[in-house]
Structure formats: structure tokens, C-alpha cells
Design an enzyme around this catalytic site. Structure first.
Site, PDB file in Angstrom:
ATOM      1  N   LYS A  83       1.125  14.462   3.027  1.00 54.62           N
ATOM      2  CA  LYS A  83      -0.116  13.884   2.502  1.00 54.62           C
ATOM      3  C   LYS A  83      -1.237  14.196   3.498  1.00 54.62           C
ATOM      4  CE  LYS A  83      -0.726   9.513   0.055  1.00 54.62           C
ATOM      5  NZ  LYS A  83      -0.432   8.080   0.142  1.00 54.62           N
TER       6      LYS A  83
HETATM    7  O1  G3P Z   1      -1.476   5.153  -2.626  1.00 58.93           O
HETATM    8  C1  G3P Z   1      -2.614   4.752  -1.960  1.00 58.93           C
HETATM    9  C2  G3P Z   1      -2.689   3.285  -1.960  1.00 58.93           C
HETATM   10  O2  G3P Z   1      -1.687   2.764  -1.168  1.00 58.93           O
HETATM   11  C3  G3P Z   1      -3.987   2.704  -1.577  1.00 58.93           C
HETATM   12  O3  G3P Z   1      -4.039   1.507  -2.226  1.00 58.93           O
HETATM   13  O4  G3P Z   1      -4.735  -0.777  -2.610  1.00 58.93           O
HETATM   14  O5  G3P Z   1      -4.916   0.223  -0.306  1.00 58.93           O
HETATM   15  O6  G3P Z   1      -6.455   0.948  -2.143  1.00 58.93           O
HETATM   16  P1  G3P Z   1      -5.102   0.403  -1.794  1.00 58.93           P
END
Ligand code: G3P
Length: 219
Positions: A83
Site C-alpha cells: 500500500k
Molecule cells: O482502509 C482505510 C481505512 O482504514 C480508513 O478508515 O475510518 O480511518 O477513515 P477511516
């Protein structure tokens, strides 16, 4: 649609793998950091546990160091997907890694043009962040819609991986719009299973069956 689990928690990964629904896992530095100091052990365990693709994000900053670390991550397992956050200065690195045969997931994608650029470079996954767009008063689902349109229009093979999914409707909309993958936080799998009418229906069937006063269905 493929379902990935957005987690680095081995216990939760094990729990949800047993549902038979999970095609892969995505991690990020925030999720790994929550698991403590033994990052390498956690990563290797997840790679071993999960039969499908597991995304592991680089933490290096300079393009050269990102290139090196990407190769180190890719060597950890056949299912290791590297990633890399989207950045102009990483484009040559991304191009080179794709040429080397490293499978990439480009993360922190917030616009259709960012996605188009990395699709052109031939990355495996593109991760638009739905919830974080909503956080700033934008509509994250519009980005998913745009990326699905672009993918159909230009027929690129990169898979659209809807990320930063915060609630069941994000996931359902991403599925209906045709995103290739959704990476969902573990709690959402169970949340999506519940429906009051399903639960009421089970209760009613049971009440009616109990009225018969029989122990066994087939005797
Ligand atoms: O896959 C990316 C994700 O983990 C980010 O999520 O909720 O931290 O924006 P969030």
C-alpha cells in the site's frame, strides 16, 4: 463484490475469516500501531492466516526508501500487496514497482484524476476514502460512482477498493455502484447481518412451531 476486512487485529481477523465471507485484509499504520510493538510478527501472522490479498502500507517517506520498503513487503508473502499513499513524487516509484511486478494498492485517493493516473500506471487496487470525504462535508459515494464510470469508460483492470467505510449504507451503496471491493471494519459485518424483520420473523416462526407442542420436526 470482494469483501476485505479493514483490521490488523488477529483475533478479529480469525473470527471473521470463519464466516467464509472474507476475501482479503487491509491494514494501515494506524491499525498496526494499535496492535503494539511487534509489527513484523503481526504482519507475518496475518499473511499466513488470510488466504487472499493482504495490504501492508509503507511507512518510509522518500521515494527511494518507499521503493526499497515496497520490495521488502512484497517478499513477505505471495499475498502481500504493498500500500502506497498517493503523491506526485511517488508516481515514478509506483511506475517502477509495477514494472518490477509488485502488486500495489494506492491509498488515500480522494479524486477521480488521482485514480485515473494510478490506473494508467497499472496498479492492482485503488483505494478511495469514502468516510473521510464525508467528514469534510463532501459526498464520498460520488467518488465511488465516478471511479466506476471511469473504469467502465477506459476498461482499466485496476480494482476499485472502497475504503474508509464507516457504516452499512456506505458498504451497500459501494456494492450497488459496482465497486470491485469494499474493505469494512469488523463490526460492520455483524451490523449488516441484522434486520428487525428477520429477527421478528424467526421469533414468530418459533412461537407458531411451539404451539404444536412437538419435540421433533422429522418424527
Ligand atoms: O482502509 C482505510 C481505512 O482504514 C480508513 O478508515 O475510518 O480511518 O477513515 P477511516
Amino acid at each position: 463484490m470482494k469483501i476485505f476486512l479493514d483490521s490488523a487485529d488477529r483475533k478479529l481477523i480469525e473470527k471473521y475469516l470463519s464466516t467464509g465471507l472474507i476475501d482479503g485484509v487491509t491494514t494501515n499504520p494506524s491499525l498496526l500501531s494499535a496492535q503494539g510493538q511487534n509489527t513484523k510478527e503481526v504482519i507475518l501472522d496475518i499473511l499466513r492466516m488470510v488466504p487472499g490479498d493482504v495490504s501492508i502500507e509503507v511507512v518510509e517517506k522518500s521515494p527511494d526508501a518507499v521503493y526499497e520498503q515496497a520490495h521488502q513487503i512484497a517478499k513477505l508473502g505471495d499475498n502481500a500487496i504493498v500500500k502506497i499513499p498517493f503523491a506526485f513524487e511517488y508516481l515514478p516509484t509506483i511506475a517502477k514497482l509495477v514494472e518490477d511486478g509488485v502488486q500495489l494498492n494506492i491509498t488515500l485517493v480522494f479524486s477521480a484524476l488521482q485514480a485515473l493516473m494510478v490506473a494508467k500506471l497499472g496498479v492492482t487496487y485503488i483505494s478511495p476514502f469514502v468516510g473521510r470525504l464525508d467528514d469534510i462535508g463532501s459526498d464520498g459515494m460520488v467518488l465511488i460512482e465516478d471511479l466506476v464510470t471511469l473504469k467502465q469508460q477506459y476498461e482499466f483492470p485496476s480494482q476499485i477498493l472502497a475504503a474508509s467505510i464507516r457504516h452499512v449504507m456506505h458498504w451497500e451503496r459501494a456494492a450497488l455502484l459496482g465497486a470491485d471491493v469494499a474493505t469494512v471494519p469488523p463490526a460492520l459485518i455483524e451490523a449488516a447481518c441484522h434486520h428487525p424483520l428477520t429477527e421478528l420473523g424467526i421469533k414468530k416462526f418459533d412461537q407458531d412451531w411451539q404451539k404444536l407442542g412437538k419435540q421433533s420436526l422429522l418424527e
